[in-house]
Each structure stands twice: as structure tokens, then as C-alpha cells.
Design an enzyme around this catalytic site. Sequence first.
Site, mmCIF file in Angstrom:
data_model
loop_
_atom_site.group_PDB
_atom_site.id
_atom_site.type_symbol
_atom_site.label_atom_id
_atom_site.label_comp_id
_atom_site.label_asym_id
_atom_site.label_seq_id
_atom_site.Cartn_x
_atom_site.Cartn_y
_atom_site.Cartn_z
ATOM 1 N N ARG A 49 -12.451 111.090 13.499
ATOM 2 C CA ARG A 49 -13.905 112.278 13.420
ATOM 3 C C ARG A 49 -14.836 111.850 13.028
ATOM 4 N NH1 ARG A 49 -11.588 113.931 17.245
ATOM 5 N NH2 ARG A 49 -10.629 115.967 17.871
ATOM 6 N N HIS A 79 -17.336 108.694 22.013
ATOM 7 C CA HIS A 79 -16.206 109.395 21.905
ATOM 8 C C HIS A 79 -15.464 108.735 23.165
ATOM 9 C CE1 HIS A 79 -14.525 113.058 19.927
ATOM 10 N NE2 HIS A 79 -13.693 112.452 20.467
#
Length: 308
Positions: free
Chosen positions: A223, A271
Site C-alpha cells: 500500500r 497498481h
Amino acid sequence: MALMFLSPDDPAELWRDELRARMPELDVQIWPEIADPAAIEVALVWRAPPGELARYPNLKAILSLGAGIEGLVADPTLPDLPIARMVDPSLTRTMSEYVLTAVLRHHREFDRFEREQRAHNWAYSFPPQAAERQIGVMGLGELGAQAARELARHGFPVAGWSRTPKAIAGVTSYAGRSELHAFLHRCDMLVCLLPLTAETRGILDAETFGGLAHGAFVINAARGAHLVEADLLAALDSGHLAGATLDVFHSEPLPPDSPLWRHPKVLITPHVASYCSPATAADGVVDNVRRALAGQPLRHQIDRARGY
């Protein structure tokens, strides 16, 4: 019964087809076209707008389309319901592929060769053997454990660090804050696959980078909030870190003015480290739908107190 599918990033129609092939009686409604909010009993979601899940009075369970659930639990209006994270063979496989690719790119110095190519330099360089390059994996859950196994299978000495000790063949286990320094000290390359919790937020900072070997590399596929970006840039510019591969960021998409875009030692991916396939993940989703309807515990149900 009805299931709501909510994700701006996933092929909704394909998911609907795969789910109904396994559970024909399942009414899959694709957000935002929800005929009757009161009919929705299960929500299969990714990046649900804040407040949205509070609109369904008969919701019994929330199923995440991703391995992380911090976006869900950050919503103060989130109903107090069972939440399950996604565990899927394709999610695990693709993360292992990403980590191995990033490690090999740094290990075989492809990042340096890319810079030499742009400078038109024909520069020989031969890396150490894999057995001489120590890799550390932070986070030994479903994704981290398999990535660690894959790295060990390719001949790298692998250590893992997690909240509690883990027994994984070929991987040396470190656990807790008391063993973090010893873990970092042995790492030539650090891979972050931690869950995001209050304890792990900002863990990739100047103190952590200072504990790594000089010339180490950092790979973050967990993250964005794990990383203190200014500390990474400072460690790269000082030469203490040799390079970084980043798949996740505080703000996504990464703003055009971020210095990370321009840094010659940073590779950015948008991502994409891991993703689940409806064809393989639908079995587990349907299993949890049936469990939710029967009032049984969900598989891979998260502990809100721990955050994962």
C-alpha cells in the site's frame, strides 16, 4: 437473493456471468443500477464510495475484490457486518510474478543497463550469484508467503518479517518490532507486502532504509501509505539505496508533478502487481455467498481490530 457488484476497475459483466454459472439463482446487480437496495444481501466491492454500503438495510456480508480492506474499514458509516478479503489463485500467482520480476530486474541490473542505454554507454557489469543476494519480505500472509517461496526456489536466501513467527520452508522467520533491525540488517533487497495497519503505516521510512545494507533496493507492492516518499527520495539521492520499484502510492493515479516520475532510480507501475480472475475467484465468492445466507462464518473473514 441479490448480490451487488461494485467496482470501477473490474469487468462487471464477466463477473456476473461467472457467478451465475455457479449459482443460477443469484441475482447479480451491477452498481449503480440497483433496482431495490432492500433486496441486496451481499456486496462484492472494490473502492466503494464512502457511505454507499450503509444504504442497503438487509446486507449480510461484504466481500472485497482485493486482498486489502483498509479502504472499506476507513468508511465511518460502514455497517458492522462480516467482511472477507479476496483470496484467489490468480491473485497470489500474479503477485509472485510481479515480485520475482522486480527482484530479478534489480538483481541482474537491468535498471542500470536501461540508464546506460540512454547514455549510449556499453558498460559491462556482472551481478553476484543469486545465493549471494539476500532478499527480505515484509509480510508473510497469503501473498507474501508465496512470493517468499518463489524467491527461495530461484536460489535467493530469503528472510521474512511478520507480526508473529511463520514456518515457511526455505525462509528464515523474524517477527515483531524487537527483531526488525536484525531482519533489515541482512537485506540487500526489501519487498513490502504488509497489510496496512496503524502499526505498519509509514514503516518504509528513513529509519527502515538506514537499517538496510548500503546499495539495497526497495520494492513496494503493498500500500502507498506504507512508504514515506520523501525519505525514499533522500535515501536514493544519497546513494544508500540503489533503486526502487513502486506499484502503490498515497495518491492514485500518481500526480503528474510527483518527483517519483522523474527519478532515474525509480520504476513506477500503476497498481497492477496482482489481480484476480473471475474464472478462478468466482468459486470462493459463491462459497462465501452461501455461507453468508446460512449465517456461517465467512472464509478469509477479517478481524477489524487487527485491520486484516
